[in-house]
Scaffold this active site. Structure first.
Site, mmCIF file in Angstrom:
data_model
loop_
_atom_site.group_PDB
_atom_site.id
_atom_site.type_symbol
_atom_site.label_atom_id
_atom_site.label_comp_id
_atom_site.label_asym_id
_atom_site.label_seq_id
_atom_site.Cartn_x
_atom_site.Cartn_y
_atom_site.Cartn_z
ATOM 1 N N THR A 30 -3.292 -28.032 -9.260
ATOM 2 C CA THR A 30 -2.537 -28.841 -8.744
ATOM 3 C C THR A 30 -2.128 -28.069 -7.324
ATOM 4 O O THR A 30 -1.412 -26.913 -7.436
ATOM 5 C CB THR A 30 -1.578 -29.478 -9.491
ATOM 6 O OG1 THR A 30 -0.643 -28.550 -9.912
ATOM 7 C CG2 THR A 30 -2.205 -30.422 -10.766
ATOM 8 N N TYR A 73 11.275 0.081 2.582
ATOM 9 C CA TYR A 73 10.224 0.903 2.257
ATOM 10 C C TYR A 73 10.805 2.230 1.877
ATOM 11 O O TYR A 73 11.723 2.751 2.449
ATOM 12 C CB TYR A 73 9.332 1.040 3.351
ATOM 13 C CG TYR A 73 8.321 -0.251 3.260
ATOM 14 C CD1 TYR A 73 7.014 -0.255 2.823
ATOM 15 C CD2 TYR A 73 8.741 -1.492 3.677
ATOM 16 C CE1 TYR A 73 6.262 -1.475 2.785
ATOM 17 C CE2 TYR A 73 8.091 -2.499 3.569
ATOM 18 C CZ TYR A 73 6.876 -2.605 3.076
ATOM 19 O OH TYR A 73 6.118 -3.678 3.133
ATOM 20 N N GLU A 113 10.155 -0.456 -1.730
ATOM 21 C CA GLU A 113 8.525 -0.494 -1.683
ATOM 22 C C GLU A 113 8.238 0.730 -1.467
ATOM 23 O O GLU A 113 8.345 1.414 -0.145
ATOM 24 C CB GLU A 113 8.110 -1.518 -0.717
ATOM 25 C CG GLU A 113 8.689 -2.618 -0.637
ATOM 26 C CD GLU A 113 8.029 -3.652 0.218
ATOM 27 O OE1 GLU A 113 6.752 -3.742 0.332
ATOM 28 O OE2 GLU A 113 8.821 -4.598 0.807
ATOM 29 N N SER A 133 -2.524 -3.164 0.268
ATOM 30 C CA SER A 133 -2.819 -4.606 0.546
ATOM 31 C C SER A 133 -3.884 -5.122 -0.499
ATOM 32 O O SER A 133 -4.881 -4.453 -0.683
ATOM 33 C CB SER A 133 -3.486 -4.711 2.019
ATOM 34 O OG SER A 133 -3.851 -5.928 2.034
HETATM 35 ZN ZN ZN Z 1 5.930 -5.365 1.127
#
Ligand code: ZN
Length: 743
Positions: free
Chosen positions: A676, A537, A497, A311
């Protein structure tokens, strides 16, 4: 597009899906008037950093780099990543690009593509390969083209053909898929046209404090001896591959680093390339001086890697309602459950966190780029197979074998992660089913077979996807395994993943096989995540036993990683022995066509506007004066951005500066600019507004500015529906360096 209705099968489908939507809501997982001024302001990379001591190899590689916009319609379509159906697109934070890199050794050619999307789907890959075949014959194929996604969770969904992903996307949404396919193909076209003799260099380093393991409890279940060989529970390596011409002038770079594209969280509605996209953005702005974002010859790709349990929200999880620590094993809170156990940081909000994480990766990669002096030499190889991942026999040890399973997702899949939790009462780490949800599953979808339950044990099955085939299979069976090598550098394309330790095992296995042959004694192995096809995963066998989100989402069962290790070993060995062209091709994956590719997104209706106004009219005007660091904001009467068709290479907004000398307006920002924010806000009864924000950077020049908005509106007169372009312009405002005092 229209909603496909009118058959009882679809009524049943919708009823089934409606319930599944409830279950899955919370699962983590143009006009356009192009301004002429300033758009083609390209400048050459000014930096020459190749050490003069390194002579070019005898016959240099031919290399080419290309970048193309792949942003789809930023409205109504769900964002791909958090699987939250009400997280639909509403504007643009930054644009999404596909970046392609081609290397040819005179004998063989490989292509590496990294795109600012959640992941590459099998559908996307097959559509791109078909387009490339039409254009280039057999030059670009499944074996020599690697396609990887950066894993931004703020790209558009809708480019999948398997039912589960169609559900979380509101179907197969052609305009979304087409923008990505066309953008990827265009990036290859540009790289192909730009090919010239050049040189490649690699360099690697470590980037600390920019990532954090989000399932440390799973990681700790890996063997102590194995963990002891590493100092951290996420990979900190940044690997850079530098592309230069024969004069040493930089053409581009690829960087690989393992971190999730979830700095932008579930509350975001704007299309955004997240942290990795921002790293590309600033690296390219740095090299293409004077160019607008998405312009200029230097191409910087920041690719994903083994980020499965990694993370960017480095402050770690906390119960956001009470400030208490979350339960370590299950990532849940005493009050509010998993939904309120969330990670954030390092910034004060998600925009600042995206900027910090992206900037850190950029700074490290830029430093490695400038110092890269290990020149790549040697031949190019490409190995690829299609594998039926539901049926791989794995050799566990000398006497035991095991098998992979038909796909299935466990209960903890619905718990989500600390980067975005599920809405319901699921928690991570569930190794027992829940009678309530199992009952709903059985009545709607049917119970999983004993064979599948046994195969996945200890995973309690929530979605028995491998045994669900209506209206199309819910999950893929045939998976791409692929690797390419350029001299000593091997790039392994991971079809999902992979967790940190899974990635380490793959790298080690591939390296070992390559090094068994003399020509690869200095082999370097990098993993490109989210490549070619999405299979959720891949955890280690030991992490799988814990059944947190990543284990519950390892769809081919506990021996998934061992099967991949075996398959990638096979590819590496074939390359090392120079016989990769003799590898069995394997079973070709299907490309589904026709009505089973359902679309649940209603067509965008006619646009309405407040009485006595017109589209593009300003509803909330800018202030007359601002200072550096202020936020300019203006709101226009708007149409639905889906009416603007193919928006690639265009912009919905411009920030323009007035030049007194020439009496002309220069575009200084577009909707691709970091500074922006183009918000599209859908109101009641087909009314909508666009609010444009410009966060004035400290580096902005003082002077007179204006903001413009471009769009299309749809109206119906009698039986005729028309789509008409419109534009709107704010009042002129001034920016000064000092604060204006109002009296
Ligand atoms: Zn992920």
């Amino acid at each position: 597009m229209s909603v496909k209705r009118g058959s009882c099968r679809l009524t049943r489908l919708e009823a089934t899906l409606a319930v599944l939507f409830i279950i899955m809501t919370g699962v983590s997982v143009g006009l356009i008037a192009v301004m002429a001024t300033g758009w083609n302001d390209r400048s050459k990379d000014p930096e020459v950093t190749v050490p003069p001591s390194a002579p070019p190899q005898e016959s240099p590689y031919l290399i080419g780099v290309g970048r193309a916009d792949c942003t789809g319609p930023p409205a109504d379509i769900p964002l791909m990543g958090y699987a939250t159906l009400d997280q639909t697109a509403g504007g643009i934070h930054t644009r999404l690009y596909s970046r392609a890199f081609i290397v040819d050794d005179g004998r063989k050619r490989v292509v590496f593509i990294t795109a600012d999307i959640g992941m590459v789907s099998q559908r996307l890959r097959l559509e791109v390969l078909n387009e490339l075949k039409v254009k280039y014959g057999s030059l670009y194929r499944q074996d020599n083209v690697v396609m990887s996604g950066t894993h931004t969770h703020s790209g558009l969904a809708g480019y999948f053909q398997y039912t589960l992903f169609m559900i979380t996307s509101k179907g197969y949404i052609k305009p979304s898929a087409q923008a990505i396919v066309n953008g990827i193909v265009k990036s290859v076209d540009i790289a192909h046209r730009n090919m010239k003799p050049g040189r490649l260099f690699m360099n690697k380093g470590e980037l600390e404090e920019n990532s954090r393991n989000r399932s440390p409890h799973s990681y700790l279940n890996n063997p102590e001896e194995e963990r002891g060989r590493y100092t951290t529970n996420t990979d900190k390596q940044v690997m850079v591959l530098k592309f230069t011409d024969l004069d040493g002038d930089g053409m581009g770079m690829i960087s690989w680093f393992a971190v999730h594209g979830v700095s932008m969280n579930m509350t975001n509605r704007m299309v955004s390339s997240d942290n990795m996209g921002y790293a590309s953005y600033i690296m390219e702005q740095d090299k293409n001086i004077g160019s607008l974002p998405g312009e200029g010859p230097f191409v910087a790709g920041f690719s994903s890697s083994n980020l499965g349990d990694v993370s960017p929200n480095i402050r770690g999880p906390i119960c956001v309602n009470t400030g208490e620590a979350c339960d370590y094993l299950n990532s849940s809170c005493p009050v509010g459950g998993t939904k309120v156990c969330l990670s954030a940081g390092p910034g004060g909000d998600m925009f600042e966190s995206t900027r910090i994480i992206g900037e850190n990766i950029y700074k490290k990669a830029k430093d490695l780029y400038s110092k890269a002096d290990q020149e790549l030499r040697g031949f190019i190889h490409a190995a690829h197979q299609w594998v039926n991942m539901t049926d791989v026999t794995v050799q566990i040890n000398a006497t035991h074998t095991a098998r992979t399973c038909k796909p299935a997702l466990g209960h903890s899949f619905a718990a989500g992660t600390t980067d975005g939790g599920g809405d319901l009462n699921f928690t991570q780490g569930a190794v027992e089913g829940d009678p309530f949800w199992d009952g709903i599953r059985d009545s709607l979808l049917g119970p999983p077979s004993n064979e599948t339950q046994d195969c996945h044990w200890p995973k309690p099955i929530l979605f028995n996807t491998g045994e669900m085939n209506w209206p199309l299979p819910w999950h893929p069976q045939i998976v791409d395994v692929q690797m390419i090598t350029i001299g000593p550098l091997a790039v392994v394309a991971i079809p999902g993943e992979m967790t940190t330790m899974s990635g380490r095992r793959i790298r080690e296995a591939v390296k070992q096989e390559l090094q068994s042959q003399g020509s690869f004694k200095d082999a370097e192995v990098v993993l490109a995540g989210l490549s070619n096809i999405y299979t959720h995963y891949i955890t280690t066998y030991e992490e799988y036993q814990i059944q947190r989100y990543e284990g519950a989402s390892t769809i081919f069962g506990p021996h998934t990683l061992s099967a991949y290790v075996q398959k990638f070993r096979g590819l590496a060995r074939a390359i090392a022995e120079g016989r990769e062209e003799n590898l069995p091709v394997g079973p070709e994956p299907p490309l589904f066509t026709g009505s089973p590719l359902f679309n649940l997104l209603p067509a965008a209706g006619v646009d309405r506007k407040p009485v006595n106004t017109s589209f593009g009219e300003v509803l909330e005007q800018v202030n007359p004066f601002y200072t550096l660091g202020d936020i300019v904001s203006v709101t226009f009467v708007a149409g639905n951005p889906r009416h603007s068709g193919d928006i690639r290479d265009k912009t919905f907004i411009t920030v323009e500066k007035f030049h007194n000398k020439t009496s002309s307006w220069e575009v200084v920002h577009t909707d691709a600019s970091w500074e922006t924010r183009f918000y599209w806000l859908k109101g009641a009864d087909q009314h909508s507004n666009t609010t444009v924000e410009w966060h004035i950077p400290r580096s902005a020049q003082t002077g007179s500015y204006r903001i413009r908005h471009f769009g299309h509106f749809k109206e119906r007169k009698g039986f005729i529906t028309t789509i008409t372009p419109y534009e709107g312009t704010s009042d002129i405002f001034r920016i000064s360096q000092k604060t204006w005092w109002y009296v």
